[in-house]
Design a protein around this motif. Structure first.
Motif, PDB file in Angstrom:
ATOM      1  N   VAL A 182      29.537 -18.580 -86.393  1.00  0.00           N
ATOM      2  CA  VAL A 182      30.574 -17.776 -87.148  1.00  0.00           C
ATOM      3  C   VAL A 182      31.870 -18.928 -87.259  1.00  0.00           C
ATOM      4  O   VAL A 182      32.356 -19.055 -88.179  1.00  0.00           O
ATOM      5  N   HIS A 183      32.316 -19.297 -85.889  1.00  0.00           N
ATOM      6  CA  HIS A 183      33.535 -20.401 -85.859  1.00  0.00           C
ATOM      7  C   HIS A 183      32.841 -21.555 -86.772  1.00  0.00           C
ATOM      8  O   HIS A 183      34.000 -22.149 -87.515  1.00  0.00           O
ATOM      9  N   LEU A 184      31.701 -22.023 -86.544  1.00  0.00           N
ATOM     10  CA  LEU A 184      31.422 -23.275 -87.174  1.00  0.00           C
ATOM     11  C   LEU A 184      31.629 -23.246 -88.845  1.00  0.00           C
ATOM     12  O   LEU A 184      32.004 -24.085 -89.503  1.00  0.00           O
ATOM     13  N   PHE A 185      31.224 -22.327 -89.181  1.00  0.00           N
ATOM     14  CA  PHE A 185      31.050 -22.262 -90.719  1.00  0.00           C
ATOM     15  C   PHE A 185      32.153 -21.336 -91.322  1.00  0.00           C
ATOM     16  O   PHE A 185      32.246 -21.439 -92.602  1.00  0.00           O
ATOM     17  N   ARG A 186      32.960 -20.771 -90.787  1.00  0.00           N
ATOM     18  CA  ARG A 186      34.063 -19.786 -91.361  1.00  0.00           C
ATOM     19  C   ARG A 186      35.155 -20.527 -92.062  1.00  0.00           C
ATOM     20  O   ARG A 186      35.367 -20.280 -93.467  1.00  0.00           O
ATOM     21  N   ASN A 187      35.330 -21.815 -91.869  1.00  0.00           N
ATOM     22  CA  ASN A 187      36.240 -22.383 -92.517  1.00  0.00           C
ATOM     23  C   ASN A 187      35.709 -23.013 -93.817  1.00  0.00           C
ATOM     24  O   ASN A 187      36.206 -23.254 -94.940  1.00  0.00           O
ATOM     25  N   ALA A 188      34.363 -23.820 -93.680  1.00  0.00           N
ATOM     26  CA  ALA A 188      33.647 -24.052 -94.972  1.00  0.00           C
ATOM     27  C   ALA A 188      33.486 -22.824 -95.894  1.00  0.00           C
ATOM     28  O   ALA A 188      33.758 -23.164 -97.023  1.00  0.00           O
ATOM     29  N   ILE A 189      33.102 -21.556 -95.479  1.00  0.00           N
ATOM     30  CA  ILE A 189      33.058 -20.205 -96.264  1.00  0.00           C
ATOM     31  C   ILE A 189      34.567 -20.195 -97.024  1.00  0.00           C
ATOM     32  O   ILE A 189      34.504 -20.083 -98.274  1.00  0.00           O
ATOM     33  N   THR A 190      35.631 -20.177 -96.329  1.00  0.00           N
ATOM     34  CA  THR A 190      36.958 -20.264 -97.026  1.00  0.00           C
ATOM     35  C   THR A 190      37.185 -21.362 -97.986  1.00  0.00           C
ATOM     36  O   THR A 190      37.685 -21.021 -99.167  1.00  0.00           O
ATOM     37  N   ASP A 191      36.807 -22.631 -97.708  1.00  0.00           N
ATOM     38  CA  ASP A 191      36.948 -23.737 -98.581  1.00  0.00           C
ATOM     39  C   ASP A 191      36.142 -23.352-100.025  1.00  0.00           C
ATOM     40  O   ASP A 191      36.501 -23.704-101.062  1.00  0.00           O
ATOM     41  N   LEU A 192      34.767 -23.061 -99.671  1.00  0.00           N
ATOM     42  CA  LEU A 192      33.797 -22.936-100.891  1.00  0.00           C
ATOM     43  C   LEU A 192      34.482 -21.639-101.800  1.00  0.00           C
ATOM     44  O   LEU A 192      34.479 -21.938-102.865  1.00  0.00           O
ATOM     45  N   GLN A 229      31.292 -31.311 -83.498  1.00  0.00           N
ATOM     46  CA  GLN A 229      31.479 -30.264 -84.399  1.00  0.00           C
ATOM     47  C   GLN A 229      32.384 -28.879 -84.369  1.00  0.00           C
ATOM     48  O   GLN A 229      32.667 -28.203 -85.294  1.00  0.00           O
ATOM     49  N   GLU A 230      32.625 -28.836 -83.081  1.00  0.00           N
ATOM     50  CA  GLU A 230      33.767 -27.694 -82.571  1.00  0.00           C
ATOM     51  C   GLU A 230      35.138 -28.098 -83.496  1.00  0.00           C
ATOM     52  O   GLU A 230      35.941 -27.140 -83.297  1.00  0.00           O
ATOM     53  N   LEU A 231      35.313 -29.381 -83.728  1.00  0.00           N
ATOM     54  CA  LEU A 231      36.571 -29.360 -84.505  1.00  0.00           C
ATOM     55  C   LEU A 231      36.307 -28.779 -86.050  1.00  0.00           C
ATOM     56  O   LEU A 231      37.454 -28.836 -86.593  1.00  0.00           O
ATOM     57  N   ALA A 232      35.522 -28.286 -86.224  1.00  0.00           N
ATOM     58  CA  ALA A 232      35.468 -27.591 -87.610  1.00  0.00           C
ATOM     59  C   ALA A 232      36.192 -26.395 -87.638  1.00  0.00           C
ATOM     60  O   ALA A 232      36.491 -25.783 -88.606  1.00  0.00           O
ATOM     61  N   TYR A 233      36.406 -25.878 -86.359  1.00  0.00           N
ATOM     62  CA  TYR A 233      37.424 -24.613 -86.236  1.00  0.00           C
ATOM     63  C   TYR A 233      38.526 -24.855 -85.157  1.00  0.00           C
ATOM     64  O   TYR A 233      39.314 -24.099 -85.275  1.00  0.00           O
ATOM     65  N   LEU A 234      38.471 -25.982 -84.625  1.00  0.00           N
ATOM     66  CA  LEU A 234      39.540 -26.145 -83.516  1.00  0.00           C
ATOM     67  C   LEU A 234      40.411 -27.186 -83.815  1.00  0.00           C
ATOM     68  O   LEU A 234      41.281 -27.675 -83.016  1.00  0.00           O
ATOM     69  N   HIS A 235      40.167 -27.708 -84.792  1.00  0.00           N
ATOM     70  CA  HIS A 235      41.103 -28.944 -85.669  1.00  0.00           C
ATOM     71  C   HIS A 235      42.563 -28.342 -85.760  1.00  0.00           C
ATOM     72  O   HIS A 235      42.677 -27.029 -86.167  1.00  0.00           O
ATOM     73  N   PRO A 236      43.760 -29.177 -85.645  1.00  0.00           N
ATOM     74  CA  PRO A 236      44.828 -28.357 -85.700  1.00  0.00           C
ATOM     75  C   PRO A 236      45.359 -27.874 -87.031  1.00  0.00           C
ATOM     76  O   PRO A 236      46.193 -27.113 -87.122  1.00  0.00           O
ATOM     77  N   ARG A 237      44.533 -28.427 -88.271  1.00  0.00           N
ATOM     78  CA  ARG A 237      44.775 -27.620 -89.309  1.00  0.00           C
ATOM     79  C   ARG A 237      44.183 -26.432 -89.650  1.00  0.00           C
ATOM     80  O   ARG A 237      44.598 -25.747 -90.512  1.00  0.00           O
TER      81      ARG A 237
END
Length: 489
Positions: free
Chosen positions: A151-161, A293-301
């Motif tokens: 869920v964490h890994l993909f949620r920002n990609a979902i928002t971006d798409l 890959q954990e930076l996909a949701y824990l990156h400061p952005r």
């Protein structure tokens, strides 16, 4: 949380045409129904699905991507196209149960050409339909989520798409807090199965899940299915005529199981995102680099620690430690083991003398340790990890998350060794994570660290170096999805 099934009235009308893909005709997808595959699970209406932090995060992410798309023309779209998609994103409610009315749900299942637009995408100046041109047409992307970490890994990609104007949907597996996280982030999904507790049950669950996922992919009319590497989504994508993008960084410890998994999975995968040093028998053309890959949701952005999420029992100004005890029941964990009960008790006793101790456990705890169980909203776990003075555990995922957040982290399980996964070696090289196969060595490392004193500032400095050196995985995942777009008829 309450569960509710969607009525047929809330779904899209079936489309009146079929679409060609991969040289054959496909039937019009049936309406997504509340029966057969399991209904859309929605959050308890008595409380908001998306809290303030999540709404603010989404707004920042939407604005940033809208600006990036407008200025750099990412994904092959013009500035005018970007403005159109930004208006579409702003018109979508940012909170509440997504898909909660017929209009929102219908938008998930109707392609733009169903409303009268041309089915043929515009060609670029050279007259060719390359990856950018193919990606310029809105895609329908189905994410398969079988574990809370996904869920964490993909949620920002979902928002971006979604911000770029593409349609997304999630198929889920009821395992631990997966569905709770999807509810907390306001992500629309359908639960296809519940995790079984035995080997025969897991085999039966996988077969049922594969059939249901293939059916859902046809109904959603998915162009691309995105998931962790596994046979279920790989087979379902092939059956549905969709492209498959897999993400992997987890090594199956048992050699026989690993060979079986790769044999029944890799031939059905179009593109794999994996760390550069991760051993997979695939050709370079099908591989894309994706480290830490954990930076996909824990990156400061994407993530900003919030002390208000800690609850009344934890104080960021006083010492507290987090212990993680994993379940060790996944197929890639066969033959491996984590913290023993004796080791867990010894660890609690050691840490208890220095401050507050909380345990995050997948399963039950003995009566004498139950009072230490961490009781928070699952979506707040990363805030707890970010302010902790020390993390100790046998989980690969949470150990990596703590290290990426700059929290001194010690990992122990039998899988540690020369064949350890690339991410653990990377974090060790940055001085962010210590890993031990022998739990006695891990307990000794805890004593040493406590005696010397925990230096949070040095850990944060190491984290900054990691972030400066490593690309944003979410960007790479989205780019890979867009370049995997099927050729348009």
């Amino acid at each position: 949380m309450a569960r509710a099934r969607c009525d047929d009235a809330s779904h899209a009308r079936r489309r009146g045409r079929s679409r060609s893909r991969r040289g054959r005709r496909r039937h019009t997808p049936r309406r997504l129904r509340g029966s057969g595959l399991g209904g859309l699970r929605r959050a308890d209406p008595r409380r908001p699905v998306v809290d303030r932090r999540e709404r603010d995060r989404r707004a920042r992410l939407r604005d940033r991507w809208a600006l990036a798309v407008t200025t750099s023309d990412r994904g092959g779209r013009s500035s005018a196209d970007a403005a159109t998609h930004e208006e579409r994103a702003e018109s979508t409610p940012e909170s509440g149960p997504r898909g909660g009315d017929a209009t929102q749900t219908a938008s998930l299942h109707q392609r733009p050409h169903d409303a009268g637009e041309s089915e043929t995408p515009d060609r670029d100046a050279s007259g060719d339909n390359g990856p950018a041109a193919a990606a310029s047409a809105p895609l329908r992307v189905l994410f398969d989520v079988a574990h809370p970490a996904q869920v964490h890994l993909f949620r920002n990609a979902i928002t971006d798409l979604q911000t770029r104007g593409h349609e997304t949907f999630v198929s889920a597996r009821d395992k631990e807090v997966t569905l709770d996280l999807l509810d907390a982030y306001g992500i629309e999904y359908r639960s296809l199965s519940t995790k079984a507790d035995s080997l025969p049950g897991l085999i039966a669950e996988h077969l049922v899940r594969e059939v249901r996922l293939a059916a859902l992919a046809r109904e959603f009319d998915a162009d691309v299915i995105v998931s962790r590497l596994g046979p279920v989504p790989a087979h379902a994508a092939t059956l549905a005529g969709a492209r498959h993008v897999a993400v992997s960084d987890t090594r199956v410890g048992n050699d026989l199981l690993r060979r079986v998994q790769q044999t029944v999975t890799l031939p059905f995968v179009d593109t794999i995102c994996a760390p550069a040093g991760f051993d997979l028998p695939i050709d370079d053309a099908s591989r894309r680099p994706l480290d830490v890959q954990e930076l996909a949701y824990l990156h400061p952005r994407y993530f900003e620690p919030d002390p208000s999420a800690l609850g009344p029992d934890l104080d960021p100004e006083t010492f507290y430690a987090v212990i993680r005890v994993a379940g060790w029941d996944a197929y890639h964990d066969v033959g491996e083991r984590g913290l023993s009960l004796a080791g867990l008790r010894s660890l609690v006793e050691t840490l208890d003398a220095h401050g507050t101790v909380v345990i995050s456990a997948e399963g039950s705890l003995p009566d004498d340790l139950e009072s230490y169980r961490l009781d928070i909203d699952p979506s707040d776990i990363h805030h707890v990890l970010a302010f902790a003075d020390l993390y100790v555990g046998d989980s690969g995922t949470m150990s990596t998350e703590a290290a990426v957040l700059g929290t001194p982290a010690i990992r122990t399980n039998s899988a540690v060794g020369d064949r350890d996964e690339p991410v653990f070696k990377t974090l060790d090289a940055y001085g962010l994570l210590e890993s031990y196969a022998n739990e006695a060595d891990a307990l000794a490392a805890v004593d040493r660290l406590l005696t010397a004193g925990v230096d949070r500032e040095e850990s944060r400095a190491r984290r900054e170096r990691l972030i400066a050196d490593r690309p944003d995985p979410t960007e790479h995942i989205v780019e890979t999805i867009l370049e995997s777009a099927p050729e348009q008829p």
